[in-house]
Design an enzyme around this catalytic site. Sequence first.
Site, PDB file in Angstrom:
ATOM      1  N   ASP A 239     -12.342  -9.771  -1.524  1.00  0.00           N
ATOM      2  CA  ASP A 239     -13.710  -9.858  -1.012  1.00  0.00           C
ATOM      3  C   ASP A 239     -14.538  -8.903  -1.858  1.00  0.00           C
ATOM      4  O   ASP A 239     -14.043  -7.909  -2.343  1.00  0.00           O
ATOM      5  CB  ASP A 239     -13.830  -9.571   0.495  1.00  0.00           C
ATOM      6  CG  ASP A 239     -13.001  -8.407   0.992  1.00  0.00           C
ATOM      7  OD1 ASP A 239     -12.804  -7.435   0.251  1.00  0.00           O
ATOM      8  OD2 ASP A 239     -12.540  -8.450   2.153  1.00  0.00           O
TER       9      ASP A 239
ATOM     10  N   ASN B  27       2.210  -5.047  -3.177  1.00  0.00           N
ATOM     11  CA  ASN B  27       0.789  -5.327  -2.982  1.00  0.00           C
ATOM     12  C   ASN B  27       0.047  -4.011  -2.798  1.00  0.00           C
ATOM     13  O   ASN B  27       0.527  -3.120  -2.086  1.00  0.00           O
ATOM     14  CB  ASN B  27       0.672  -6.183  -1.698  1.00  0.00           C
ATOM     15  CG  ASN B  27      -0.641  -6.888  -1.528  1.00  0.00           C
ATOM     16  OD1 ASN B  27      -1.128  -7.541  -2.449  1.00  0.00           O
ATOM     17  ND2 ASN B  27      -1.226  -6.781  -0.342  1.00  0.00           N
TER      18      ASN B  27
ATOM     19  N   HIS C 275     -10.238  -5.806  -2.972  1.00  0.00           N
ATOM     20  CA  HIS C 275     -11.332  -5.500  -2.027  1.00  0.00           C
ATOM     21  C   HIS C 275     -12.372  -4.680  -2.796  1.00  0.00           C
ATOM     22  O   HIS C 275     -12.408  -3.457  -2.696  1.00  0.00           O
ATOM     23  CB  HIS C 275     -10.815  -4.709  -0.828  1.00  0.00           C
ATOM     24  CG  HIS C 275      -9.879  -5.468   0.054  1.00  0.00           C
ATOM     25  ND1 HIS C 275     -10.285  -6.559   0.795  1.00  0.00           N
ATOM     26  CD2 HIS C 275      -8.563  -5.310   0.307  1.00  0.00           C
ATOM     27  CE1 HIS C 275      -9.258  -7.026   1.488  1.00  0.00           C
ATOM     28  NE2 HIS C 275      -8.200  -6.295   1.194  1.00  0.00           N
TER      29      HIS C 275
ATOM     30  N   GLU D  42       0.815  -1.225   0.000  1.00  0.00           N
ATOM     31  CA  GLU D  42       0.000   0.000   0.000  1.00  0.00           C
ATOM     32  C   GLU D  42       0.845   1.268   0.000  1.00  0.00           C
ATOM     33  O   GLU D  42       0.657   2.152   0.831  1.00  0.00           O
ATOM     34  CB  GLU D  42      -0.978  -0.038   1.175  1.00  0.00           C
ATOM     35  CG  GLU D  42      -1.867  -1.275   1.097  1.00  0.00           C
ATOM     36  CD  GLU D  42      -2.848  -1.413   2.245  1.00  0.00           C
ATOM     37  OE1 GLU D  42      -2.837  -0.570   3.150  1.00  0.00           O
ATOM     38  OE2 GLU D  42      -3.628  -2.390   2.222  1.00  0.00           O
TER      39      GLU D  42
ATOM     40  N   GLU E 252      -6.236 -10.375  -1.900  1.00  0.00           N
ATOM     41  CA  GLU E 252      -7.048 -10.176  -0.679  1.00  0.00           C
ATOM     42  C   GLU E 252      -8.526 -10.034  -1.051  1.00  0.00           C
ATOM     43  O   GLU E 252      -9.216  -9.128  -0.584  1.00  0.00           O
ATOM     44  CB  GLU E 252      -6.589  -8.904   0.064  1.00  0.00           C
ATOM     45  CG  GLU E 252      -5.125  -8.897   0.443  1.00  0.00           C
ATOM     46  CD  GLU E 252      -4.715  -7.684   1.271  1.00  0.00           C
ATOM     47  OE1 GLU E 252      -5.596  -6.945   1.758  1.00  0.00           O
ATOM     48  OE2 GLU E 252      -3.497  -7.481   1.429  1.00  0.00           O
TER      49      GLU E 252
HETATM   50  O1  9MR Z   1      -8.116  -7.942   7.879  1.00  0.00           O
HETATM   51  C1  9MR Z   1      -7.189  -7.167   8.620  1.00  0.00           C
HETATM   52  C2  9MR Z   1      -7.864  -6.666   9.889  1.00  0.00           C
HETATM   53  O2  9MR Z   1      -8.121  -7.750  10.753  1.00  0.00           O
HETATM   54  C3  9MR Z   1      -6.981  -5.642  10.575  1.00  0.00           C
HETATM   55  O3  9MR Z   1      -7.676  -5.086  11.676  1.00  0.00           O
HETATM   56  C4  9MR Z   1      -6.617  -4.555   9.590  1.00  0.00           C
HETATM   57  C5  9MR Z   1      -5.739  -3.515  10.219  1.00  0.00           C
HETATM   58  O4  9MR Z   1      -5.327  -2.576   9.315  1.00  0.00           O
HETATM   59  O5  9MR Z   1      -5.928  -5.133   8.481  1.00  0.00           O
HETATM   60  C6  9MR Z   1      -6.749  -5.997   7.777  1.00  0.00           C
HETATM   61  O6  9MR Z   1      -6.066  -6.507   6.645  1.00  0.00           O
HETATM   62  C7  9MR Z   1      -5.679  -5.541   5.664  1.00  0.00           C
HETATM   63  C8  9MR Z   1      -4.416  -6.030   5.019  1.00  0.00           C
HETATM   64  O7  9MR Z   1      -3.425  -6.257   5.972  1.00  0.00           O
HETATM   65  C9  9MR Z   1      -3.908  -5.041   3.968  1.00  0.00           C
HETATM   66  N1  9MR Z   1      -4.934  -4.739   3.006  1.00  0.00           N
HETATM   67  C10 9MR Z   1      -6.219  -4.361   3.557  1.00  0.00           C
HETATM   68  C11 9MR Z   1      -6.715  -5.395   4.559  1.00  0.00           C
HETATM   69  C12 9MR Z   1      -8.089  -5.013   5.049  1.00  0.00           C
HETATM   70  O8  9MR Z   1      -8.056  -3.785   5.719  1.00  0.00           O
END
Ligand code: 9MR
Length: 499
Positions: free
Chosen positions: A290, A217, A257, A157, A288
């Site tokens: 959804d 990513n 997402h 990111e 990732e």
């Molecule tokens: O799914 C993850 C969630 O449990 C955490 O609280 C969150 C914190 O930032 O991160 C989520 O996973 C993220 C991933 O690491 C990077 N891309 C976006 C995902 C969803 O926010």
Amino acid sequence: MNGSLRQRKKVTRIALPTAVLLLVSGAVTVQSIDPAAAAETTLRAAAAKAGLFFGVAASPNRLYPIVGQEFNQLTPENDMKPDRIATSSGGLQNTGGADTLVNHAQSNNMLVRGHTLVWHSQAGALQGASQATLNTFIGNAINRWGSRIAYWDVVNEALEDNNTGRRRTQWPHTMNRDANGDGDFFDAGDTDVIRDSFIRAKQVVQAGGLTTKLCINDYDVEGLTVQGGTQNRKANALYDIVRNYRQYIDCVGFQGHFNDNPNSIITNDLQANIQRFADLGVEVHLSEVDIDDDLSNNDIGAGQAENYRKVVRACLNVTKCTGITVWGISDSESWRSSERGLLFTGGNGSYQKKAAYHAVLDELNKGRNSTPPPTTPPVGPTTLPPTTPPVTSAPPTTPPNPTTGCSATVSLNSWTGGFVATVRVTAGTSPINGWSVQLTLPPGATLTNVWSANRSGTSGTVQFSNVSYNGSVNAGQYTEFGFQGTGAATGLTPVCTAS
Ligand code: 9MR
């Protein structure tokens, strides 16, 4: 990911099915699927047969049997993030959860994606650290699990929201310096935390003789375009990073997402965008996934299933799209549970398959290079209107020159108001060291985006020429470039000249 949507190679020691072993060792083999053969009944088996992995984000407290039964790749959802495992000096701590996940993956013949080394968010004790400290952490983390990790997200990111095409400005990107002020960080005197982190990661992999592949990513990079057909500047910026640092970057994750953010929609040019990254030689993953159920105008179930089918098909149709990972098992246990974006309902180890599950399984069972689903409905108010089905023109519009020079063919995907073209440049019986392609666009057609070529002109007669890495083509071999435009672009006749 920040808050807005959101608001809301030695082969690894892991024993794997043949198709996946081929992926890990770097030789991606596409297996043709015998339609008469019995359909596979799990996502992982169907995916392996098609030559890709199908994975899931997981946590140690949710390692239910379904994880190993349905999936053959695992990404720690939170247990390998710096806030969990990094000390302020770049050492490791609290690796128990990550170890549990890696061990579980290994005993269930699953690949692992390490997630993630360099990220502005969830940085924990590393927040504000120097590049030297980041490098220490990169070395420690990669070496702890070695080749048991098939893919590492080295940088996560790095690009801004809102389709600006710019880097983020918060740490660690505050370490970036644009020495000559030309707006990028690719020049010799520039400092780039992305480049420097990948260089370090590559050194560690090479020094250890690891098979681990190194990925970048990001989200909102999935389509060539975003809502309304505007070019996806964030995707273009990611593309420039991968092209410039190709020697260190092995793979790209499009997070996937999908939601109703204008930059996060499912576009008809998703496959073309995957393809242009694949053409750089990297593996592409939908890392990732959804899909917000509301994207389907609240027709909970069927519309979402068709959206899943479309996304899976876009990956299957690009050979170097080598894996898809869903971001959790079930809706209720997801980071965005209210949007019901996953393949199962239920929880705590007791899960029920949704229509989306069956659509994904069915699409995987069709294998690579099937035609896109014909009945795909519009995916909500934010997509390009597919008022006419995509048209693929017959490829050879210029007769190949069988002896010398080069020839060019174009294949076109069109929709009302726009098109994406892929041009194949093929060398004749001698190698070529440079090429240019000229073609004339019909009145009203305008180019908005070009990749893997330099271009002069945006309408009428336009000229394309090779970029640094694709000018040399061996006899009989080919390279490809692409462009996108508005209007209609039928009847293109490319003329190729070798230099
Ligand atoms: O799914 C993850 C969630 O449990 C955490 O609280 C969150 C914190 O930032 O991160 C989520 O996973 C993220 C991933 O690491 C990077 N891309 C976006 C995902 C969803 O926010």
